[in-house]
Design a protein around this motif. Sequence first.
Motif, PDB file in Angstrom:
ATOM      1  N   LYS A  97     -24.665  -7.398   1.420  1.00 25.09           N
ATOM      2  CA  LYS A  97     -25.965  -6.957   1.502  1.00 25.09           C
ATOM      3  C   LYS A  97     -26.148  -5.862   2.222  1.00 25.09           C
ATOM      4  O   LYS A  97     -27.424  -5.176   2.468  1.00 25.09           O
ATOM      5  CB  LYS A  97     -26.791  -8.066   1.832  1.00 25.09           C
ATOM      6  N   THR A  98     -25.065  -4.989   2.613  1.00 24.84           N
ATOM      7  CA  THR A  98     -25.307  -4.045   3.511  1.00 24.84           C
ATOM      8  C   THR A  98     -25.781  -2.878   2.677  1.00 24.84           C
ATOM      9  O   THR A  98     -25.355  -2.470   1.590  1.00 24.84           O
ATOM     10  CB  THR A  98     -23.719  -3.481   4.045  1.00 24.84           C
ATOM     11  N   VAL A  99     -26.644  -1.920   3.046  1.00 27.23           N
ATOM     12  CA  VAL A  99     -27.404  -0.874   2.387  1.00 27.23           C
ATOM     13  C   VAL A  99     -26.573   0.418   2.915  1.00 27.23           C
ATOM     14  O   VAL A  99     -26.151   0.620   3.621  1.00 27.23           O
ATOM     15  CB  VAL A  99     -28.925  -0.594   3.101  1.00 27.23           C
ATOM     16  N   ALA A 147     -28.487  -8.886  14.186  1.00 29.75           N
ATOM     17  CA  ALA A 147     -27.156  -8.253  14.092  1.00 29.75           C
ATOM     18  C   ALA A 147     -26.744  -8.359  12.721  1.00 29.75           C
ATOM     19  O   ALA A 147     -26.750  -9.599  12.189  1.00 29.75           O
ATOM     20  CB  ALA A 147     -26.214  -8.406  15.250  1.00 29.75           C
ATOM     21  N   LYS A 148     -26.428  -7.378  11.922  1.00 30.41           N
ATOM     22  CA  LYS A 148     -25.615  -7.562  10.872  1.00 30.41           C
ATOM     23  C   LYS A 148     -24.773  -6.474  10.651  1.00 30.41           C
ATOM     24  O   LYS A 148     -24.799  -5.151  11.078  1.00 30.41           O
ATOM     25  CB  LYS A 148     -26.676  -7.551   9.656  1.00 30.41           C
ATOM     26  N   PRO A 149     -23.580  -6.493   9.580  1.00 29.32           N
ATOM     27  CA  PRO A 149     -22.745  -5.261   9.428  1.00 29.32           C
ATOM     28  C   PRO A 149     -23.812  -4.124   8.719  1.00 29.32           C
ATOM     29  O   PRO A 149     -24.491  -4.335   7.853  1.00 29.32           O
ATOM     30  CB  PRO A 149     -21.853  -5.761   8.486  1.00 29.32           C
ATOM     31  N   GLU A 150     -23.802  -3.005   9.398  1.00 28.19           N
ATOM     32  CA  GLU A 150     -24.600  -1.613   8.672  1.00 28.19           C
ATOM     33  C   GLU A 150     -23.773  -0.896   8.175  1.00 28.19           C
ATOM     34  O   GLU A 150     -24.213   0.235   7.741  1.00 28.19           O
ATOM     35  CB  GLU A 150     -25.274  -1.039  10.075  1.00 28.19           C
ATOM     36  N   GLY A 151     -22.359  -0.970   8.065  1.00 24.47           N
ATOM     37  CA  GLY A 151     -21.436  -0.306   7.413  1.00 24.47           C
ATOM     38  C   GLY A 151     -21.024   1.067   8.327  1.00 24.47           C
ATOM     39  O   GLY A 151     -21.123   0.750   9.534  1.00 24.47           O
ATOM     40  N   GLY A 152     -20.194   2.011   7.842  1.00 23.70           N
ATOM     41  CA  GLY A 152     -19.602   3.005   8.712  1.00 23.70           C
ATOM     42  C   GLY A 152     -18.425   3.461   7.757  1.00 23.70           C
ATOM     43  O   GLY A 152     -18.250   3.377   6.768  1.00 23.70           O
ATOM     44  N   ILE A 153     -17.846   4.585   8.345  1.00 32.15           N
ATOM     45  CA  ILE A 153     -16.754   5.225   7.958  1.00 32.15           C
ATOM     46  C   ILE A 153     -15.404   5.151   8.784  1.00 32.15           C
ATOM     47  O   ILE A 153     -15.590   5.440  10.028  1.00 32.15           O
ATOM     48  CB  ILE A 153     -17.145   6.804   7.648  1.00 32.15           C
ATOM     49  N   GLU A 170       0.889  -1.155  -0.046  1.00 31.58           N
ATOM     50  CA  GLU A 170      -0.054   0.065  -0.089  1.00 31.58           C
ATOM     51  C   GLU A 170       0.763   1.191   0.019  1.00 31.58           C
ATOM     52  O   GLU A 170       0.332   2.413  -0.307  1.00 31.58           O
ATOM     53  CB  GLU A 170      -0.764  -0.039   1.130  1.00 31.58           C
ATOM     54  N   GLY A 171       2.292   1.125   0.232  1.00 29.55           N
ATOM     55  CA  GLY A 171       2.975   2.494   0.112  1.00 29.55           C
ATOM     56  C   GLY A 171       2.689   3.094   1.441  1.00 29.55           C
ATOM     57  O   GLY A 171       2.990   4.501   1.399  1.00 29.55           O
ATOM     58  N   VAL A 172       2.218   2.605   2.494  1.00 29.70           N
ATOM     59  CA  VAL A 172       1.812   3.355   3.783  1.00 29.70           C
ATOM     60  C   VAL A 172       3.042   2.916   4.930  1.00 29.70           C
ATOM     61  O   VAL A 172       3.358   1.864   5.245  1.00 29.70           O
ATOM     62  CB  VAL A 172       0.449   3.207   4.145  1.00 29.70           C
ATOM     63  N   ALA A 173       3.646   3.824   5.310  1.00 31.83           N
ATOM     64  CA  ALA A 173       4.874   3.648   6.483  1.00 31.83           C
ATOM     65  C   ALA A 173       4.248   3.714   7.707  1.00 31.83           C
ATOM     66  O   ALA A 173       4.702   3.253   8.726  1.00 31.83           O
ATOM     67  CB  ALA A 173       5.871   4.622   5.994  1.00 31.83           C
ATOM     68  N   LYS A 174       3.179   4.710   8.048  1.00 34.36           N
ATOM     69  CA  LYS A 174       2.465   5.046   9.464  1.00 34.36           C
ATOM     70  C   LYS A 174       1.270   5.162   9.160  1.00 34.36           C
ATOM     71  O   LYS A 174       0.753   5.828   8.139  1.00 34.36           O
ATOM     72  CB  LYS A 174       3.384   6.129  10.076  1.00 34.36           C
ATOM     73  N   ARG A 175       0.450   4.641  10.071  1.00 37.21           N
ATOM     74  CA  ARG A 175      -1.176   5.019  10.005  1.00 37.21           C
ATOM     75  C   ARG A 175      -1.614   4.843  11.378  1.00 37.21           C
ATOM     76  O   ARG A 175      -1.506   3.946  12.249  1.00 37.21           O
ATOM     77  CB  ARG A 175      -1.646   3.761   9.179  1.00 37.21           C
ATOM     78  N   ASP A 176      -2.727   5.672  11.588  1.00 38.34           N
ATOM     79  CA  ASP A 176      -3.556   5.457  12.722  1.00 38.34           C
ATOM     80  C   ASP A 176      -4.800   6.332  12.449  1.00 38.34           C
ATOM     81  O   ASP A 176      -4.956   6.996  11.357  1.00 38.34           O
ATOM     82  CB  ASP A 176      -2.976   6.293  14.069  1.00 38.34           C
ATOM     83  N   GLY A 177      -5.961   5.934  13.273  1.00 35.07           N
ATOM     84  CA  GLY A 177      -7.254   6.547  12.882  1.00 35.07           C
ATOM     85  C   GLY A 177      -8.259   5.980  13.579  1.00 35.07           C
ATOM     86  O   GLY A 177      -8.231   5.632  14.909  1.00 35.07           O
ATOM     87  N   LEU A 178      -9.515   6.403  13.211  1.00 29.84           N
ATOM     88  CA  LEU A 178     -10.734   5.995  13.912  1.00 29.84           C
ATOM     89  C   LEU A 178     -11.842   5.345  13.043  1.00 29.84           C
ATOM     90  O   LEU A 178     -11.704   5.575  11.860  1.00 29.84           O
ATOM     91  CB  LEU A 178     -11.272   7.361  14.688  1.00 29.84           C
ATOM     92  N   LYS A 179     -12.896   4.787  13.816  1.00 31.29           N
ATOM     93  CA  LYS A 179     -14.072   4.310  12.983  1.00 31.29           C
ATOM     94  C   LYS A 179     -15.404   4.990  13.617  1.00 31.29           C
ATOM     95  O   LYS A 179     -15.471   4.960  14.696  1.00 31.29           O
ATOM     96  CB  LYS A 179     -13.958   2.729  12.967  1.00 31.29           C
ATOM     97  N   LEU A 180     -16.205   4.977  12.747  1.00 27.26           N
ATOM     98  CA  LEU A 180     -17.550   5.450  13.214  1.00 27.26           C
ATOM     99  C   LEU A 180     -18.549   4.402  12.597  1.00 27.26           C
ATOM    100  O   LEU A 180     -18.906   4.289  11.496  1.00 27.26           O
ATOM    101  CB  LEU A 180     -17.905   6.805  12.541  1.00 27.26           C
ATOM    102  N   VAL A 181     -18.925   3.506  13.291  1.00 25.34           N
ATOM    103  CA  VAL A 181     -19.665   2.244  12.920  1.00 25.34           C
ATOM    104  C   VAL A 181     -21.213   2.435  13.210  1.00 25.34           C
ATOM    105  O   VAL A 181     -21.497   2.935  14.184  1.00 25.34           O
ATOM    106  CB  VAL A 181     -19.250   1.057  13.627  1.00 25.34           C
TER     107      VAL A 181
END
Length: 606
Positions: A579-581, A549-555, A507-518
């Motif tokens: 099948k996630t909307v 319960a099913k995956p509902e997506g997120g960012i 991926e050409g990524v040397a350093k990575r961090d972040g967050l998820k809004l599920v």
Amino acid sequence: MRSVIFVVALSTIECSSFSTLAQRRARPSLLTISEKGEPSWDDDVDYEKIWNENNDDGDIMPTTDWDAPSSLSSSDDNRLKIPGVVSELLDSETAAEIKEEAREIINDKVQEGLDQINKMRKELKTDIEVKRRAIERSSQARAERESKALMGKIDAMTESFLEESRSSREATKRVAAADAAMEGKGVDLGSWGMLGDVVVAMDSSGGLLGSMDSAKKTREQQENNDASDTTQGAGAPTQQNRILIIADESSDPTASILVPKVSNLLRKMMAVEIEVLKPTQLMPLGGNNAACVIFFLGSFSSNPKVDRLLQRTMLPDGSIGRPPTQLIGISTIGTERTNKMPYSMQNLLGRKLDARRDMEESLINKVVDRLDEPSLDYTILKFGELKESSDSFSFMPGDVLDGTTPVETAAQVLVQAMAFQPAARNATLCATGQLPNVVDNLVWDDAFLKLKGPELARYDNLGIPNELFGQLTEYLKEWGEVLAESGKLTTPATFEPSLLGPNAALEGVAKRDGLKLVFQTTRTGVNYLTKNEERRLEKRGVKAAPLRAKPEGGIEVLVEITTQEQLRVRATRTNMAPKTVIKELSEKSILSRLKESLDVFIEKNV
């Protein structure tokens, strides 16, 4: 005789005669000073005596005129005039109107007071509810932090154990793969089938199982063996990768141009066997042991029939053949935008774009709904009209680009998606424009990185130093946590730290961090209940059915430093399933707020 003095505080008193004055003195209704007041000037005058002396006939002093009310004249001249006082009585209608107006004024004031009381009551109730929710969120956040800390310890212990047992696990995996190959079972999702008697293992660069990269290394090893005059038996056998192309080069302009170009490009890169069949021909069982099948959808008049291609077959040497593990569909841009110009005009006659979109979905559903082994992947490639272009190279997930695609660009993208880029598996992409003169692996890795998620937004060239990586990460995490707790999103979401680590090789990524809004599961989709269903649950004493319960997506928001020392921020989809909307409104809201927050951080740190 007792006398009474009358005192009247008036501006004007008009009396017509002494008798009138006397009558006013005698009338009890007027203002007087009581008998106990100061002595009057006529206290010593005996009016009866004077009357008797002046009247010899013996008549007593008359009193009739003193008491007669008629002596008070009702004329305007003799009327008592008091400034500022209405001297005439109101009629009943006017009095009723005044009374009604007074009642309305009183009612309005009373209602105004009640409204103020209700407003204060509502404000107090709202304040109490806000404080209660704040306390609940604080408690929940504290519990989540404790849980995450515990899970972090568990993950660290797990990683330590896996690292210590890596060698033994890899050996076990190789033995299991060999057993599976002998039984004719499939391989892992996102991998190629094993061909012939060549044992295909994960290559050192972290590529795909049985990928073209592995075949290329095998060929280089064979060439080195031939150059050193070693015998064929002493070296590793050459792996023959088979590719099956379903196309009609005589009727499909895209196939007539692209099939020869791709075939020549592959043969220059590696040892590969390519077979081309027309859609009208009978599909071979098991795809003739091909690892990949490429469908030129412009050559088909109906959905491709792939069932025969996915069946296992017996090879001439008695071994079990492997069905294809990747289906690639070559299509055109615009199949998902037939409601927009110019694609609506292209689709007007014959509805060709709609038919091609049906074929794309047919391939995707065949992969998504497949339960039998081996594992199967799909890749949908969309190109513009195959001709030269002056535009620069563009590569995006989905169907969003416009323009033409040079043949060289289309061929290179197809080869990368087929052999070298794991992110192309189970993805749809489009490509247009002219490739740069020099295209290295970093260019391809960065382009195909957009397919992971897929990528929704990218913010390059932030104009801030890389040393602010940690500050930017913490800033965005706090932003995400506040946004998740604010309740301002159409679909409720929870905050989670991102666990995705960097990958410099692919991926050409040397350093990575972040967050998820599920995004959280709500009473929509499969969880929606009709009125009848709710009534049946109420009769059974159940308030509500449990959510499925099913995956509902997120960012997922990722802060990265590339191997080229560039600080950037990317936003991708996460927690997705076939099948996630898609939650478009919530995604747009999150991305717009992310851009605003980034602008604020950059403005303060430039």
